[in-house]
Design a protein around this motif. Sequence first.
Motif, PDB file in Angstrom:
ATOM      1  N   ALA A  30      -5.916 -12.230   2.987  1.00 35.90           N
ATOM      2  CA  ALA A  30      -5.928 -10.980   3.741  1.00 35.90           C
ATOM      3  C   ALA A  30      -7.135 -10.174   3.300  1.00 35.90           C
ATOM      4  O   ALA A  30      -7.460 -10.122   2.118  1.00 35.90           O
ATOM      5  CB  ALA A  30      -4.650 -10.195   3.496  1.00 35.90           C
ATOM      6  N   SER A  32      -9.630  -7.200   2.287  1.00 33.78           N
ATOM      7  CA  SER A  32      -9.711  -6.138   1.290  1.00 33.78           C
ATOM      8  C   SER A  32      -9.494  -6.733  -0.076  1.00 33.78           C
ATOM      9  O   SER A  32      -8.725  -7.673  -0.262  1.00 33.78           O
ATOM     10  CB  SER A  32      -8.779  -4.955   1.545  1.00 33.78           C
ATOM     11  N   PRO A  35      -6.174  -7.328  -2.245  1.00 33.01           N
ATOM     12  CA  PRO A  35      -5.451  -7.249  -0.971  1.00 33.01           C
ATOM     13  C   PRO A  35      -4.569  -6.013  -0.933  1.00 33.01           C
ATOM     14  O   PRO A  35      -3.966  -5.643  -1.925  1.00 33.01           O
ATOM     15  CB  PRO A  35      -4.618  -8.524  -0.945  1.00 33.01           C
ATOM     16  N   GLY A  36      -4.501  -5.390   0.195  1.00 27.09           N
ATOM     17  CA  GLY A  36      -3.695  -4.195   0.296  1.00 27.09           C
ATOM     18  C   GLY A  36      -3.760  -3.556   1.662  1.00 27.09           C
ATOM     19  O   GLY A  36      -2.936  -2.728   1.994  1.00 27.09           O
ATOM     20  N   ASP A  37      -4.740  -3.939   2.466  1.00 22.53           N
ATOM     21  CA  ASP A  37      -4.810  -3.400   3.814  1.00 22.53           C
ATOM     22  C   ASP A  37      -3.598  -3.903   4.581  1.00 22.53           C
ATOM     23  O   ASP A  37      -3.433  -5.107   4.780  1.00 22.53           O
ATOM     24  CB  ASP A  37      -6.108  -3.852   4.494  1.00 22.53           C
ATOM     25  N   GLN A  38      -2.722  -2.986   4.976  1.00 22.11           N
ATOM     26  CA  GLN A  38      -1.444  -3.386   5.568  1.00 22.11           C
ATOM     27  C   GLN A  38      -1.593  -4.135   6.879  1.00 22.11           C
ATOM     28  O   GLN A  38      -0.847  -5.078   7.149  1.00 22.11           O
ATOM     29  CB  GLN A  38      -0.532  -2.175   5.730  1.00 22.11           C
ATOM     30  N   ALA A  39      -2.551  -3.778   7.716  1.00 26.04           N
ATOM     31  CA  ALA A  39      -2.756  -4.515   8.965  1.00 26.04           C
ATOM     32  C   ALA A  39      -3.205  -5.939   8.664  1.00 26.04           C
ATOM     33  O   ALA A  39      -2.718  -6.897   9.282  1.00 26.04           O
ATOM     34  CB  ALA A  39      -3.758  -3.795   9.854  1.00 26.04           C
ATOM     35  N   VAL A  41      -2.594  -7.642   5.933  1.00 26.71           N
ATOM     36  CA  VAL A  41      -1.445  -8.333   5.334  1.00 26.71           C
ATOM     37  C   VAL A  41      -0.464  -8.767   6.423  1.00 26.71           C
ATOM     38  O   VAL A  41       0.042  -9.893   6.406  1.00 26.71           O
ATOM     39  CB  VAL A  41      -0.761  -7.442   4.272  1.00 26.71           C
ATOM     40  N   ARG A  42      -0.215  -7.900   7.409  1.00 28.81           N
ATOM     41  CA  ARG A  42       0.684  -8.268   8.513  1.00 28.81           C
ATOM     42  C   ARG A  42       0.099  -9.409   9.332  1.00 28.81           C
ATOM     43  O   ARG A  42       0.817 -10.336   9.736  1.00 28.81           O
ATOM     44  CB  ARG A  42       0.975  -7.063   9.410  1.00 28.81           C
ATOM     45  N   THR A  73     -12.253  -5.098   6.838  1.00 26.47           N
ATOM     46  CA  THR A  73     -11.169  -4.139   6.607  1.00 26.47           C
ATOM     47  C   THR A  73     -11.720  -2.779   6.210  1.00 26.47           C
ATOM     48  O   THR A  73     -11.136  -1.756   6.548  1.00 26.47           O
ATOM     49  CB  THR A  73     -10.155  -4.637   5.555  1.00 26.47           C
ATOM     50  N   ALA A  78      -8.554  -5.216  11.013  1.00 30.65           N
ATOM     51  CA  ALA A  78      -7.654  -6.129  10.307  1.00 30.65           C
ATOM     52  C   ALA A  78      -8.316  -7.499  10.281  1.00 30.65           C
ATOM     53  O   ALA A  78      -8.735  -8.013  11.315  1.00 30.65           O
ATOM     54  CB  ALA A  78      -6.309  -6.201  11.016  1.00 30.65           C
TER      55      ALA A  78
END
Length: 107
Positions: A30, A32, A35-39, A41-42, A73, A78
């Motif tokens: 994912a 970033s 990792p941590g960018d929620q979009a 990660v989704r 990101t 995303a």
Amino acid sequence: PETQALVTFIQGHNFDALISYHSAKLGIFAGSFPPGDQAAVRLAGAINRVSGYTYPPIHTSCEFTGQLADWATQQGIAAVDIELWTHEEIDWYENKRILETFLNWVP
């Protein structure tokens, strides 16, 4: 020059998401770092569910930084990096399902 052309193209268009392909076998990264960018990660989770590629990716002692997905990101896009199973194959069936998922994904 290729990187500059890609950045110019991306900045000149309205991207919601992108996939960058590499090889081989580590899985889905994912965007970033860390990792941590929620979009992102989704998006990685959605791709994992239809593809069989590992998410989170296989852990190694290497830190992967400076990836296209990381930069994207930071631009509000995303993004994921996908590692193909081998250096020789395109993983047709997995990536057909990924493309269908990607085209229907809502950020």
